[in-house]
Design a protein around this motif. Sequence first.
Motif, PDB file in Angstrom:
ATOM      1  N   LYS A   5      16.319  -7.868 -28.701  1.00 40.17           N
ATOM      2  CA  LYS A   5      16.452  -7.126 -27.449  1.00 40.17           C
ATOM      3  C   LYS A   5      17.035  -8.089 -26.421  1.00 40.17           C
ATOM      4  N   LEU A   6      18.147  -7.681 -25.812  1.00 39.43           N
ATOM      5  CA  LEU A   6      18.825  -8.537 -24.842  1.00 39.43           C
ATOM      6  C   LEU A   6      18.676  -7.982 -23.438  1.00 39.43           C
ATOM      7  N   ARG A   7      18.819  -8.873 -22.481  1.00 33.92           N
ATOM      8  CA  ARG A   7      18.587  -8.519 -21.081  1.00 33.92           C
ATOM      9  C   ARG A   7      19.599  -7.491 -20.562  1.00 33.92           C
ATOM     10  N   THR A   8      20.864  -7.628 -20.958  1.00 32.95           N
ATOM     11  CA  THR A   8      21.919  -6.750 -20.442  1.00 32.95           C
ATOM     12  C   THR A   8      22.882  -6.356 -21.561  1.00 32.95           C
ATOM     13  N   LYS A   9      23.672  -5.344 -21.300  1.00 27.45           N
ATOM     14  CA  LYS A   9      24.719  -4.925 -22.245  1.00 27.45           C
ATOM     15  C   LYS A   9      25.747  -6.042 -22.413  1.00 27.45           C
ATOM     16  N   GLU A  10      26.054  -6.757 -21.336  1.00 29.09           N
ATOM     17  CA  GLU A  10      27.015  -7.854 -21.413  1.00 29.09           C
ATOM     18  C   GLU A  10      26.497  -8.980 -22.318  1.00 29.09           C
ATOM     19  N   ALA A  11      25.212  -9.282 -22.212  1.00 36.17           N
ATOM     20  CA  ALA A  11      24.612 -10.310 -23.078  1.00 36.17           C
ATOM     21  C   ALA A  11      24.639  -9.849 -24.534  1.00 36.17           C
ATOM     22  N   LEU A  12      24.366  -8.572 -24.768  1.00 40.89           N
ATOM     23  CA  LEU A  12      24.432  -8.018 -26.122  1.00 40.89           C
ATOM     24  C   LEU A  12      25.846  -8.153 -26.676  1.00 40.89           C
ATOM     25  N   ASP A  13      26.824  -7.767 -25.900  1.00 46.32           N
ATOM     26  CA  ASP A  13      28.212  -7.840 -26.359  1.00 46.32           C
ATOM     27  C   ASP A  13      28.603  -9.275 -26.707  1.00 46.32           C
ATOM     28  N   PHE A  14      28.228 -10.234 -25.857  1.00 48.59           N
ATOM     29  CA  PHE A  14      28.562 -11.631 -26.127  1.00 48.59           C
ATOM     30  C   PHE A  14      27.849 -12.113 -27.391  1.00 48.59           C
ATOM     31  N   TYR A  15      26.580 -11.780 -27.505  1.00 44.72           N
ATOM     32  CA  TYR A  15      25.798 -12.199 -28.674  1.00 44.72           C
ATOM     33  C   TYR A  15      26.383 -11.612 -29.959  1.00 44.72           C
ATOM     34  N   MET A  16      26.735 -10.337 -29.901  1.00 47.77           N
ATOM     35  CA  MET A  16      27.252  -9.633 -31.073  1.00 47.77           C
ATOM     36  C   MET A  16      28.675 -10.079 -31.433  1.00 47.77           C
ATOM     37  N   GLU A  17      29.506 -10.329 -30.436  1.00 49.85           N
ATOM     38  CA  GLU A  17      30.923 -10.618 -30.688  1.00 49.85           C
ATOM     39  C   GLU A  17      31.240 -12.111 -30.789  1.00 49.85           C
ATOM     40  N   GLN A  18      30.382 -12.961 -30.231  1.00 49.69           N
ATOM     41  CA  GLN A  18      30.650 -14.398 -30.243  1.00 49.69           C
ATOM     42  C   GLN A  18      29.625 -15.184 -31.063  1.00 49.69           C
ATOM     43  N   ILE A  19      28.354 -14.964 -30.781  1.00 47.44           N
ATOM     44  CA  ILE A  19      27.308 -15.792 -31.384  1.00 47.44           C
ATOM     45  C   ILE A  19      27.086 -15.440 -32.856  1.00 47.44           C
ATOM     46  N   TYR A  20      26.875 -14.171 -33.165  1.00 49.13           N
ATOM     47  CA  TYR A  20      26.572 -13.833 -34.561  1.00 49.13           C
ATOM     48  C   TYR A  20      27.719 -14.159 -35.517  1.00 49.13           C
ATOM     49  N   PRO A  21      28.965 -13.959 -35.139  1.00 47.87           N
ATOM     50  CA  PRO A  21      30.043 -14.398 -36.039  1.00 47.87           C
ATOM     51  C   PRO A  21      30.002 -15.909 -36.311  1.00 47.87           C
ATOM     52  N   ARG A  22      29.590 -16.702 -35.325  1.00 51.86           N
ATOM     53  CA  ARG A  22      29.442 -18.145 -35.564  1.00 51.86           C
ATOM     54  C   ARG A  22      28.343 -18.414 -36.586  1.00 51.86           C
ATOM     55  N   HIS A  23      27.252 -17.648 -36.489  1.00 51.41           N
ATOM     56  CA  HIS A  23      26.143 -17.819 -37.440  1.00 51.41           C
ATOM     57  C   HIS A  23      26.607 -17.602 -38.882  1.00 51.41           C
ATOM     58  N   LEU A  24      27.580 -16.736 -39.074  1.00 50.92           N
ATOM     59  CA  LEU A  24      28.025 -16.430 -40.441  1.00 50.92           C
ATOM     60  C   LEU A  24      28.546 -17.670 -41.163  1.00 50.92           C
ATOM     61  N   SER A  25      29.050 -18.637 -40.423  1.00 45.72           N
ATOM     62  CA  SER A  25      29.528 -19.879 -41.028  1.00 45.72           C
ATOM     63  C   SER A  25      28.393 -20.869 -41.292  1.00 45.72           C
ATOM     64  N   SER A  26      27.399 -20.882 -40.420  1.00 48.05           N
ATOM     65  CA  SER A  26      26.318 -21.866 -40.563  1.00 48.05           C
ATOM     66  C   SER A  26      25.140 -21.374 -41.405  1.00 48.05           C
ATOM     67  N   PHE A  27      24.911 -20.082 -41.465  1.00 45.38           N
ATOM     68  CA  PHE A  27      23.780 -19.548 -42.238  1.00 45.38           C
ATOM     69  C   PHE A  27      23.741 -20.056 -43.685  1.00 45.38           C
ATOM     70  N   PRO A  28      24.862 -20.020 -44.413  1.00 43.81           N
ATOM     71  CA  PRO A  28      24.800 -20.430 -45.820  1.00 43.81           C
ATOM     72  C   PRO A  28      24.268 -21.856 -46.026  1.00 43.81           C
ATOM     73  N   LEU A  29      24.447 -22.727 -45.046  1.00 44.66           N
ATOM     74  CA  LEU A  29      23.942 -24.090 -45.148  1.00 44.66           C
ATOM     75  C   LEU A  29      22.419 -24.127 -45.214  1.00 44.66           C
ATOM     76  N   PHE A  30      21.782 -23.043 -44.785  1.00 45.48           N
ATOM     77  CA  PHE A  30      20.322 -22.959 -44.741  1.00 45.48           C
ATOM     78  C   PHE A  30      19.769 -21.905 -45.703  1.00 45.48           C
ATOM     79  N   GLY A  31      20.631 -21.363 -46.546  1.00 46.90           N
ATOM     80  CA  GLY A  31      20.188 -20.359 -47.504  1.00 46.90           C
ATOM     81  C   GLY A  31      19.989 -18.980 -46.905  1.00 46.90           C
ATOM     82  N   ILE A  32      20.578 -18.751 -45.745  1.00 50.70           N
ATOM     83  CA  ILE A  32      20.469 -17.454 -45.065  1.00 50.70           C
ATOM     84  C   ILE A  32      21.746 -16.673 -45.341  1.00 50.70           C
ATOM     85  N   GLU A  33      21.580 -15.399 -45.646  1.00 48.36           N
ATOM     86  CA  GLU A  33      22.731 -14.523 -45.816  1.00 48.36           C
ATOM     87  C   GLU A  33      22.581 -13.331 -44.877  1.00 48.36           C
TER      88      GLU A  33
END
Length: 107
Positions: free
Chosen positions: A10-38
């Motif tokens: 749950k994010l504070r604002t729609k803008e924070a959600l958009d940034f998290y969804m469009e910027q942060i989570y795509p970055r996680h897709l590269s680092s997750f496998p290093l920790f066994g997360i898919e």
Amino acid sequence: MRTFELRVYKLRTKEALDFYMEQIYPRHLSSFPLFGIEAHGFWTAREDVEPRLFVLASYAAGEEPGEVVRRYMRSTEFAEDIRNFDVSDIVGVESTILIPSTSSPLQ
């Protein structure tokens, strides 16, 4: 068998959600496998009145999801992933460990 988890952010604002969804989570897709997360996908709800992100993730068999997440969040990879994001914009996280039915295609 991998352990599946549904995480709801749950994010504070729609803008924070958009940034998290469009910027942060795509970055996680590269680092997750290093920790066994898919990550199997992330979504918003069509008629949601709150800014929320739903994420289906899985972890290697025998791993405790909470411990894997804690290890990941202490890493330099995580720090790099969340650059330019105010983490106080995440006002809540719900976690549900899922148990597949015998006929589930994801197990």
